[in-house]
Design an enzyme around this catalytic site. Sequence first.
Site, PDB file in Angstrom:
ATOM      1  N   ARG A 165       0.829  -1.228   0.000  1.00 31.35           N
ATOM      2  CA  ARG A 165       0.000   0.000   0.000  1.00 31.35           C
ATOM      3  C   ARG A 165       0.852   1.262   0.000  1.00 31.35           C
ATOM      4  O   ARG A 165       0.432   2.287   0.559  1.00 31.35           O
ATOM      5  CB  ARG A 165      -0.954   0.029   1.197  1.00 31.35           C
ATOM      6  CG  ARG A 165      -2.059  -0.993   1.137  1.00 31.35           C
ATOM      7  CD  ARG A 165      -3.192  -0.529   0.239  1.00 31.35           C
ATOM      8  NE  ARG A 165      -4.123  -1.611  -0.023  1.00 31.35           N
ATOM      9  CZ  ARG A 165      -5.225  -1.835   0.690  1.00 31.35           C
ATOM     10  NH1 ARG A 165      -5.525  -1.058   1.697  1.00 31.35           N
ATOM     11  NH2 ARG A 165      -6.007  -2.835   0.380  1.00 31.35           N
ATOM     12  N   ASP A 200      -6.574  -3.485  -7.708  1.00 27.73           N
ATOM     13  CA  ASP A 200      -7.110  -4.128  -6.506  1.00 27.73           C
ATOM     14  C   ASP A 200      -7.368  -5.594  -6.809  1.00 27.73           C
ATOM     15  O   ASP A 200      -7.679  -5.952  -7.951  1.00 27.73           O
ATOM     16  CB  ASP A 200      -8.400  -3.446  -6.041  1.00 27.73           C
ATOM     17  CG  ASP A 200      -8.750  -3.846  -4.608  1.00 27.73           C
ATOM     18  OD1 ASP A 200      -8.215  -3.223  -3.673  1.00 27.73           O
ATOM     19  OD2 ASP A 200      -9.508  -4.816  -4.428  1.00 27.73           O
ATOM     20  N   ARG A 217      -6.515  10.819  -6.429  1.00 30.67           N
ATOM     21  CA  ARG A 217      -7.747  10.070  -6.216  1.00 30.67           C
ATOM     22  C   ARG A 217      -8.947  11.006  -6.341  1.00 30.67           C
ATOM     23  O   ARG A 217      -9.966  10.641  -6.925  1.00 30.67           O
ATOM     24  CB  ARG A 217      -7.719   9.434  -4.835  1.00 30.67           C
ATOM     25  CG  ARG A 217      -8.838   8.440  -4.573  1.00 30.67           C
ATOM     26  CD  ARG A 217      -8.664   7.908  -3.153  1.00 30.67           C
ATOM     27  NE  ARG A 217      -9.651   6.928  -2.769  1.00 30.67           N
ATOM     28  CZ  ARG A 217     -10.907   7.214  -2.457  1.00 30.67           C
ATOM     29  NH1 ARG A 217     -11.336   8.455  -2.534  1.00 30.67           N
ATOM     30  NH2 ARG A 217     -11.720   6.241  -2.094  1.00 30.67           N
ATOM     31  N   TYR A 255     -14.470 -12.857  -0.517  1.00 29.19           N
ATOM     32  CA  TYR A 255     -15.225 -11.633  -0.857  1.00 29.19           C
ATOM     33  C   TYR A 255     -16.396 -11.951  -1.777  1.00 29.19           C
ATOM     34  O   TYR A 255     -17.474 -11.365  -1.656  1.00 29.19           O
ATOM     35  CB  TYR A 255     -14.294 -10.592  -1.502  1.00 29.19           C
ATOM     36  CG  TYR A 255     -13.351  -9.961  -0.502  1.00 29.19           C
ATOM     37  CD1 TYR A 255     -13.754  -8.879   0.269  1.00 29.19           C
ATOM     38  CD2 TYR A 255     -12.064 -10.458  -0.309  1.00 29.19           C
ATOM     39  CE1 TYR A 255     -12.909  -8.304   1.203  1.00 29.19           C
ATOM     40  CE2 TYR A 255     -11.202  -9.899   0.615  1.00 29.19           C
ATOM     41  CZ  TYR A 255     -11.630  -8.821   1.373  1.00 29.19           C
ATOM     42  OH  TYR A 255     -10.786  -8.260   2.300  1.00 29.19           O
ATOM     43  N   ARG A 277      -3.483   6.473   0.930  1.00 31.38           N
ATOM     44  CA  ARG A 277      -4.079   7.694   1.484  1.00 31.38           C
ATOM     45  C   ARG A 277      -3.189   8.443   2.457  1.00 31.38           C
ATOM     46  O   ARG A 277      -3.484   9.579   2.803  1.00 31.38           O
ATOM     47  CB  ARG A 277      -5.416   7.352   2.152  1.00 31.38           C
ATOM     48  CG  ARG A 277      -6.509   7.064   1.145  1.00 31.38           C
ATOM     49  CD  ARG A 277      -7.678   6.344   1.776  1.00 31.38           C
ATOM     50  NE  ARG A 277      -7.283   4.974   2.115  1.00 31.38           N
ATOM     51  CZ  ARG A 277      -8.101   4.071   2.646  1.00 31.38           C
ATOM     52  NH1 ARG A 277      -9.334   4.392   2.928  1.00 31.38           N
ATOM     53  NH2 ARG A 277      -7.666   2.843   2.909  1.00 31.38           N
TER      54      ARG A 277
HETATM   55  O1  CP3 Z   1      -0.066  -2.350  -2.403  1.00 27.27           O
HETATM   56  C1  CP3 Z   1      -0.422  -1.479  -3.222  1.00 27.27           C
HETATM   57  O2  CP3 Z   1      -0.282  -0.253  -3.001  1.00 27.27           O
HETATM   58  C2  CP3 Z   1      -0.958  -1.914  -4.561  1.00 27.27           C
HETATM   59  C3  CP3 Z   1      -2.377  -1.734  -4.780  1.00 27.27           C
HETATM   60  C4  CP3 Z   1      -3.293  -2.600  -3.932  1.00 27.27           C
HETATM   61  C5  CP3 Z   1      -4.515  -2.118  -3.407  1.00 27.27           C
HETATM   62  N1  CP3 Z   1      -5.156  -3.164  -2.822  1.00 27.27           N
HETATM   63  C6  CP3 Z   1      -5.017  -0.720  -3.490  1.00 27.27           C
HETATM   64  C7  CP3 Z   1      -6.114  -0.296  -2.606  1.00 27.27           C
HETATM   65  C8  CP3 Z   1      -3.187  -3.944  -3.592  1.00 27.27           C
HETATM   66  C9  CP3 Z   1      -2.057  -4.922  -3.849  1.00 27.27           C
HETATM   67  C10 CP3 Z   1      -4.387  -4.293  -2.919  1.00 27.27           C
HETATM   68  C11 CP3 Z   1      -4.660  -5.660  -2.435  1.00 27.27           C
HETATM   69  C12 CP3 Z   1      -5.898  -5.926  -1.702  1.00 27.27           C
HETATM   70  N2  CP3 Z   1      -7.124  -5.367  -1.906  1.00 27.27           N
HETATM   71  C13 CP3 Z   1      -6.007  -6.937  -0.717  1.00 27.27           C
HETATM   72  C14 CP3 Z   1      -4.884  -7.851  -0.277  1.00 27.27           C
HETATM   73  C15 CP3 Z   1      -3.893  -7.193   0.605  1.00 27.27           C
HETATM   74  C16 CP3 Z   1      -4.399  -6.795   1.956  1.00 27.27           C
HETATM   75  O3  CP3 Z   1      -4.449  -5.591   2.228  1.00 27.27           O
HETATM   76  O4  CP3 Z   1      -4.723  -7.700   2.776  1.00 27.27           O
HETATM   77  C17 CP3 Z   1      -7.335  -6.928  -0.269  1.00 27.27           C
HETATM   78  C18 CP3 Z   1      -7.915  -7.810   0.805  1.00 27.27           C
HETATM   79  C19 CP3 Z   1      -8.048  -5.945  -1.033  1.00 27.27           C
HETATM   80  C20 CP3 Z   1      -9.494  -5.592  -0.971  1.00 27.27           C
HETATM   81  C21 CP3 Z   1      -9.680  -4.194  -0.530  1.00 27.27           C
HETATM   82  N3  CP3 Z   1      -9.425  -3.087  -1.308  1.00 27.27           N
HETATM   83  C22 CP3 Z   1     -10.120  -3.744   0.724  1.00 27.27           C
HETATM   84  C23 CP3 Z   1     -10.485  -4.638   1.895  1.00 27.27           C
HETATM   85  C24 CP3 Z   1     -10.141  -2.348   0.679  1.00 27.27           C
HETATM   86  C25 CP3 Z   1     -10.670  -1.410   1.750  1.00 27.27           C
HETATM   87  C26 CP3 Z   1      -9.700  -1.237   2.848  1.00 27.27           C
HETATM   88  C27 CP3 Z   1      -8.967   0.080   2.720  1.00 27.27           C
HETATM   89  O5  CP3 Z   1      -7.756   0.100   2.934  1.00 27.27           O
HETATM   90  O6  CP3 Z   1      -9.645   1.075   2.451  1.00 27.27           O
HETATM   91  C28 CP3 Z   1      -9.658  -1.955  -0.586  1.00 27.27           C
HETATM   92  C29 CP3 Z   1      -9.453  -0.571  -1.063  1.00 27.27           C
HETATM   93  C30 CP3 Z   1      -8.081  -0.208  -1.527  1.00 27.27           C
HETATM   94  N4  CP3 Z   1      -7.270  -0.970  -2.334  1.00 27.27           N
HETATM   95  C31 CP3 Z   1      -7.409   1.017  -1.265  1.00 27.27           C
HETATM   96  C32 CP3 Z   1      -6.182   0.966  -1.944  1.00 27.27           C
HETATM   97  C33 CP3 Z   1      -5.137   2.052  -2.018  1.00 27.27           C
HETATM   98  C34 CP3 Z   1      -7.984   2.193  -0.477  1.00 27.27           C
HETATM   99  C35 CP3 Z   1      -8.943   2.882  -1.397  1.00 27.27           C
HETATM  100  C36 CP3 Z   1      -9.022   4.357  -1.256  1.00 27.27           C
HETATM  101  O7  CP3 Z   1      -8.157   5.101  -1.790  1.00 27.27           O
HETATM  102  O8  CP3 Z   1     -10.008   4.779  -0.654  1.00 27.27           O
END
Ligand code: CP3
Length: 343
Positions: free
Chosen positions: A24, A74, A37, A151, A28
Amino acid sequence: MSQKTILRALAGETLPVPPVWMMRQAGRYLPEYRATRAQAGDFLSLCYTPDLAAEVTLQPIRRFGFDAAILFADILLLPQALGPKLWFEAGEGPRMETTTTPAQVAALRPAGAIHDTLAPVYETLRILSRELPKETTLIGFAGAPWTVVTYMIAGRGKDDQAGAHALKAADRATFEALIDRITEATILYLSAQVEAGAEVIKLFDSWAGSLKGQDFADFAVKPVARIISALKDQHPGLPVIAFPREAGPGYIGFAAATGADCVAVDNSVTPEWAAEHVQPGGCVQGNLDPRHMVTGGEALVRETRRVVDAFRNGPHIFNLGHGITPDADPANVQLMLDTIRSA
Ligand code: CP3
């Protein structure tokens, strides 16, 4: 031999200073991410607009000079490409149309149809291969099948993955059919990512820790082994990082069982334990507690040194044990990097 430090570590080399990136890292906690974003409007539009997705991928590379960039996308884009609707509830996280019945599994689009929806992701990778500094490794990724189906079955993230465990118990044939469909689609998706420029693939199995005993072998190991074997057949020499989060003792032998070149470990295990039990099997990635990116100070410096020291005698990629959180302070990221690079 490649000059890229991440590729050298993945090939088994012990480096004097471990290469580093963060899960990540585009997120944010960075004001420039929040600005892009906002320009995109919402998270999914950001994922599907190649210029903007490439921009946020590059932001932490420009600011911190990480050794790897991870594609901005994602893990839920792949199931979305098979048909189920996906949206994000502000402040809550992902929501998906559920897939739990034999008819719903049968109604998923064929794996080969994913590329129409996912073409923008491949375009993001092509832009990144042109624009990244020559020393930076480009990582593509997907969710591991178990985490993706949790999911799809529950329609949202749940801490105990109860929905997926219930379907596995009640209707194993449908559950296994779903795992198979995701496994096949994941192979096509990741292969296309490699063709578009990804140099390393990472598989995120965020909920692997809730699979125990034979279930761990059947659903955390087997589908991942199948994906890695298919990818390596098509792309000989492709390095793969596997992240069976919170696997605990399941980390031991995971690389050998799946064919992964590197096992990423979370911070529920100590770096000393992982160095002793996991690193003999190959490169290890991890595992500083992401909380230190919020709290900083002496504890951050001490624990960063501890991770570097613990893994010093084998191949290691420095990372956090899970993603950096929105409340992290970018100054703490810089302090972590300065500590690693002067250790
Ligand atoms: O690592 C990186 O920066 C690469 C991009 C990436 C994202 N999600 C961007 C993202 C990667 C590799 C993921 C993987 C992901 N997504 C996983 C596996 C890794 C982990 O964290 O356990 C999972 C379970 C998801 C599903 C997902 N996407 C969730 C549960 C959420 C909400 C939680 C949160 O942090 O808000 C997301 C949203 C998400 N994916 C964000 C980002 C940067 C936040 C979105 C935003 O900008 O509001």
